[in-house]
Structures are given as C-alpha cells and as structure tokens.
Design an enzyme around this catalytic site. Sequence first.
Site, mmCIF file in Angstrom:
data_model
loop_
_atom_site.group_PDB
_atom_site.id
_atom_site.type_symbol
_atom_site.label_atom_id
_atom_site.label_comp_id
_atom_site.label_asym_id
_atom_site.label_seq_id
_atom_site.Cartn_x
_atom_site.Cartn_y
_atom_site.Cartn_z
ATOM 1 N N HIS A 178 27.309 3.487 19.490
ATOM 2 C CA HIS A 178 28.326 3.946 18.567
ATOM 3 C C HIS A 178 27.990 3.681 17.102
ATOM 4 C CE1 HIS A 178 32.278 5.065 17.251
ATOM 5 N NE2 HIS A 178 32.648 3.852 16.930
ATOM 6 N N GLN A 203 26.324 -1.465 18.226
ATOM 7 C CA GLN A 203 27.603 -1.568 18.916
ATOM 8 C C GLN A 203 27.753 -0.441 19.938
ATOM 9 O OE1 GLN A 203 31.601 -0.847 16.866
ATOM 10 N NE2 GLN A 203 31.632 -3.040 17.225
ATOM 11 N N HIS A 253 30.342 1.461 22.411
ATOM 12 C CA HIS A 253 31.764 1.682 22.701
ATOM 13 C C HIS A 253 31.904 1.772 24.217
ATOM 14 C CE1 HIS A 253 35.761 3.359 22.638
ATOM 15 N NE2 HIS A 253 35.826 3.101 21.349
ATOM 16 N N ARG A 263 35.377 -4.747 22.317
ATOM 17 C CA ARG A 263 34.432 -3.714 22.733
ATOM 18 C C ARG A 263 33.215 -4.273 23.457
ATOM 19 N NH1 ARG A 263 34.398 0.328 17.454
ATOM 20 N NH2 ARG A 263 36.444 1.207 17.896
ATOM 21 N N GLU A 316 40.169 3.757 22.017
ATOM 22 C CA GLU A 316 40.849 2.587 22.583
ATOM 23 C C GLU A 316 42.336 2.849 22.799
ATOM 24 O OE1 GLU A 316 38.517 1.332 20.066
ATOM 25 O OE2 GLU A 316 37.560 -0.362 21.078
ATOM 26 N N PHE A 324 45.103 -3.199 14.113
ATOM 27 C CA PHE A 324 43.857 -2.783 14.763
ATOM 28 C C PHE A 324 43.201 -4.025 15.352
ATOM 29 C CE2 PHE A 324 40.098 -0.226 15.361
ATOM 30 C CZ PHE A 324 40.589 1.066 15.355
ATOM 31 N N LEU A 343 33.611 10.260 22.383
ATOM 32 C CA LEU A 343 34.374 9.021 22.431
ATOM 33 C C LEU A 343 35.791 9.215 22.978
ATOM 34 C CD1 LEU A 343 33.649 6.213 20.727
ATOM 35 C CD2 LEU A 343 35.706 6.920 19.573
ATOM 36 N N ARG A 374 30.438 -5.161 14.334
ATOM 37 C CA ARG A 374 31.353 -4.634 13.323
ATOM 38 C C ARG A 374 32.782 -4.566 13.863
ATOM 39 N NH1 ARG A 374 33.684 0.444 12.367
ATOM 40 N NH2 ARG A 374 32.592 1.274 14.186
#
Lengths: 608, 76
Positions: free
Chosen positions: A374, A261, A263, A307, A276, A140, A273, A419
Amino acid sequence: MKSYGIYELNYAICEFKHEISVAIVRRKFDAVIVGAGGAGMRAALQLSEAGLKVAVLSKVFPTRSHTVAAQGGIAAALGNVTEDNWHWHMYDTVKGSDYLGDQDAIEFMCRQASEVVYELEHYGMPFDRLENGKIYQRPFGGQSQNFGGAQATRSCAAADRTGHAMLHTLYQRNVQANTQFFVEWMALDLIRDEEGDVCGVTALDIETGEVMALQARATLFATGGGARIFSASTNAFINTGDGLAMSARAGVPLEDMEFWQFHPTGVYGVGVLISEAVRGEGGYLLNKDGERFMERYAPNAKDLASRDVVSRALTTELKEGRGCGRDADYLLLKLDHLGADVIKTRLPGIREIAIKFAHADPIHDPIPVVPTAHYMMGGIPTNFYGQVVAPYKTGPEEVVQGFYAVGECACVSVHGGNRLGTNSLLDILVFGRAAGNRMIEDLKKNRHHKHLPADASDKALARLSRLNDQKDGESVAQVGDLLRKTMQTHCGVFRFPDMLKQGVEKIGEVAERAMRTEIKDKSRVFNTARVEALELENLVEVAVATMVSAEARTESRGAHARDDFPNRDDDRWLKHTLYFREGQRLDYKPVRLKPLTVESFPPKARTY
Amino acid sequence: MKKLERARWRCRRGLLELDIVLQRFMDEYYAKLDEAELGQFETLLDLPDNDLWDMITLKETGNGNLQPVLRLLQKV
C-alpha cells in the site's frame, strides 16, 4: 540549436560521441519539479507565488496523480471536535513509527499541521464542516489523546474524497500562479556535475519522443511511491518509483527501503482496496473453515487491530493452509450479517468494488481478500527542509546541493517503520511547503545556473539507445510479472531468512533480464512501449533496494516482520538503512531521537 | 497518429479501480468502437477520476450522449 530525435541520436552516439550532449535541446528554469501530485504541486505553488520560473513534469495530467486515491483525510490537531494538541499527535506518530521516525521532523510536521490545513482552506479546499462552521474532524486509527489515552478526533476530510479535493484545489491555484506544467513527460535521469551538485533532469516528451535537458538551479522530486513492485498492490499503474530509481542511478542512497505497509484487505487478484470502514461497521474475516481467526491473534481488538497485525494474521493463515479457493490463496471478508440496508447506505462504494472486481455482492457473499502492498515508508533521504542528504565526505547527512525530495518518494523520516493513516496527506503539505520555502532561500544565494556538464544526458541516452537496438531481447511484460512475483513471494508481509537470501539472487537475475528488454515499436511519437520499458528499469531499482535492505535487517520493527527475528532489537537496529546502488552496499545512520524543543520519546513496547 | 497508444496512456489514472476497468475496456472493446463512440470515450477520459468512477458504478447517470460507451465500461 538543433533538436535530434532518438533515431538520429542513436546514430550520433555511434558516430560523434562527444557532440551528443550539445545536440540535446536545453531549457532553463529556476526550479524543476518532477511529479504533480499533492507534494509536487504544494511545493510548486510556493515557488511560483514567489515569482520564480517553475516547470512541473508529470507522466499524466496532474489531477490524475495517485494523491486522488487518498480517502482518509489530513491529520491536524485542530481540536474542533475533541480536545487535542500537536504534542499528542507527535507522540502517536513516534509510537506508530515503531520509534524509527526522526523526532525532529515529526515535531516539525505536527506543529505545522494546523497552519497548512488552514492555508489549504484559504485556497478553497471544500472541507466538511461542523454546524458552527469550523472544519469537521473524524477519529482515525492510531490517534490518541494524552499520549496513548482515549481516541482522538484529528482527521480533516472532504467526504471520502480528500485527496481528490486537495489535488484540484492545488492545481487551480498553480494555474493562477503561472506554474508551467509539462504533461505527459517522463523524467529519465538526474543531472549531477563533477562536484556532485544537481543541475536538473533529462526528460522525455512522450508526445514527440524528444529528449530534453531541463536545467534548474533547484530540482525537486515528488514522484510518489513504487508499490507496483508487488503483484498485490493498491497503487495505481503510474506508481513505478521513478524518482527513487533516478536517485539511485545518480549515486544517491535510498533510506529504509525494507519498510512497506501492507493493507490487510485488498481484493484478491486485483489489489483494489477495501477500506477499514467495512470492519469498522462490523464486517469480519474468515478462513476456509469458516473460523473468525482474528479472535486468536488479537483477542481484544479482533478484526480492528492495526494494519500490520491483521496483515500478519492473514499471511499466517495462508501459510498454514487455511486459505480459501483452489490454491488456498485468499481469505474472506464477511459482511452479509450487516444486512442489505446497512451495506447499501453506509458502504455503497465498497459494494460496487466487490461486485465489479470480485463478482461478489457482499449482501449475499463474502469478499475474497489478501494483504496488499500500500505505501512505502522509505525513500530518498532528506532533512525536514526537504533537502536531500547523504553521507559523502565528512558527515552522514550532508546536503546534496540543488536537490530536494518530498512526499512518498522521500524519507524525511516521519513515518519510520510504519505510517499512520491521515499522516501522508499531512506529510505532503508540510514538507511540500517547507521544501518550497527552502528552495526560495537557496535560490537567493545561487543566482546563476551551474554549468551543465558535457556528458549531462549521456547515461539516459545510452539507456534509450540500448533499448532501441536490443535484438532477441526479453519481453517487458514477462520480466515485469516475474519481478512482481519475486517480490511478493520473497519479500512480502512475513520475511523468512532463506526466502530473502534466494530473493536477493532471484531479483538480481530479474535485474539482468530487465537490462535486455526489447520493444517492437521503435517509433518516436507516443511510444508507450518505450515508456513502459523505462518504467520497468525503475521498478528494478526499487525492488533490488528493497530486497537487499530487508535481507540485512535482522529484527522485526513496524512493517518489517522477520520470521527468524520476531522482536524489535533497539540495541542493534535503532538506525536507518542506507542502500547504495553501486555494489549494492549498505550503510546505516542513527535515528534522530532528539526533537526540536520538547523531550524525546524513548523507545518502549508498541501495544494498542 | 498513434490513436490507440494515446488512448491507452490516457487510461493511466490516479485510481487503481479505473486503471483496471479502462485496461479491460481497451482489451475488449476499443478496437470495435465507431467514430462517434471513440469521441464519447475521449470525453469520458477527460473527466476527473472520481466523476468517471461514479458514472461507471452507476451513481451518476451523467450526459445521455455518453451512454453507449458508458454501458460498455459498466460491463467490463
């Protein structure tokens, strides 16, 4: 003891002011938990299995909490696929936080990651498996080996349904452990006594309209985030920041509220959403000229940059007039070159979302997208035991007795300014368990309930009463729309000094209007109009705290990007913001740079 | 009592996708449902979020008895 409804209470407020508090029904528990997502249920399990009497309040059925939307997985350095260790994970998290994360809490979390994952496995969580039977792990973004080296493989997942599987596992286990759920209940306000200790919450049973005082020796908030303050939000409608607002109203400060944050790819107009994974498969972004603009902003990583970088690039394109559509207010995510087969087999869920919400089949047409709020990194300040801490008498981090917070509503702070994906499910497991354990210890010392103050629920009742009596008032929907637009325009991805300044004024006006909302339905039973008006009051608290904190921080760090101060400024701003509701006062406290056992990771430039 | 409000509240979900689809459904179709369809809708609302979403996006056909309301949810 007689129970009064809201009507009767209104009357009582006028006529017998002093008798009201005694008129409210009280129920006693060892612990009260507000919120039944992953964090609240992990903590509840710890307490119930220790034989304590636990009440968990939730606005919706527990398995419909927003944790269900988490797809990415849980970060833990199990090393099942490639070599890994918790210290590398800790480095990634500190760096990802843009050095605003508290390094003691980050060490605590990363060291416990394997244990909480194995524990969840033991509870029956259906993790994906490797052929040798061990938990499958996938790579990730932001995960590295050897302190910034090659890509690590650290995410433990149950298909793309990790949050869903976690909620169901924890819920079943809680039912077995006799946790008492209060479903379709909304907490209204925290109860604090004259010494400032927390003694429970005042709450509304949505079904009956009854208001009750839930008295507890320990009270835990696990109410999730509040990204519904923005027009473009990936959050579910329930995410109205209730716990944050209750804390602020009770005089507890909110920490680092300027850090949200965004997105990069939420569907234009609805916020849903687009993961990714689309860009991972080779999809890319275009502006109105058909230009693949990410090549200009991140020549190496292009559309796969982190992001915050991609969100800022989209926002710049929009601001400079290269957006698409009549109002030039969105950009396009192109996939058709991947071919129908790839889209149908590897991205079927994404295709469904695009067709349903953008009326675009990505096999032929690009998806309109915008940066979308987000996750909130800030929240109720806690230490790594989940205890709420605030500067009251002598130190900056004194424990508020009887009060705990975990999950997205808390700021412990492991995410700092930004994050990393898969760290939020880890956060709720580690600190949910830690808070549960700490509460068990604290309850051994505090064997008796503290005396409930006579005016325990007065403020909550006064708010209900105001709402019921309001005449010629404002519409909840309209004020809510204005609030979201104000936040989106004045406090979005990029922050400009003049816009922030105006934003503080405008959000103040919104707050005043929210104090004059009127509802047509005054009935008691299942009055959703009342609930939505109360939620709006909570959104206001979160929005004001965000705007005021953002206006004051004159640097760019993590998700907080100032146009006039484009760089991180460690000399002046390596510190946490504390926002106090009263007088909208700001204070600051140092970042905890010293980990528990290892050497500190000193701040350096954050490049990927 | 307050059937509409109850249904509206139970359309509050963990997934934003469902929040939006169910809100559209409430606005467009709820008032037109007959007794049998109201029952179907309630059964659907009791499903876990991901199962319901899969049924709406056609990945799962599910129980044939629920088809009339499910088809409306697929349309909105």
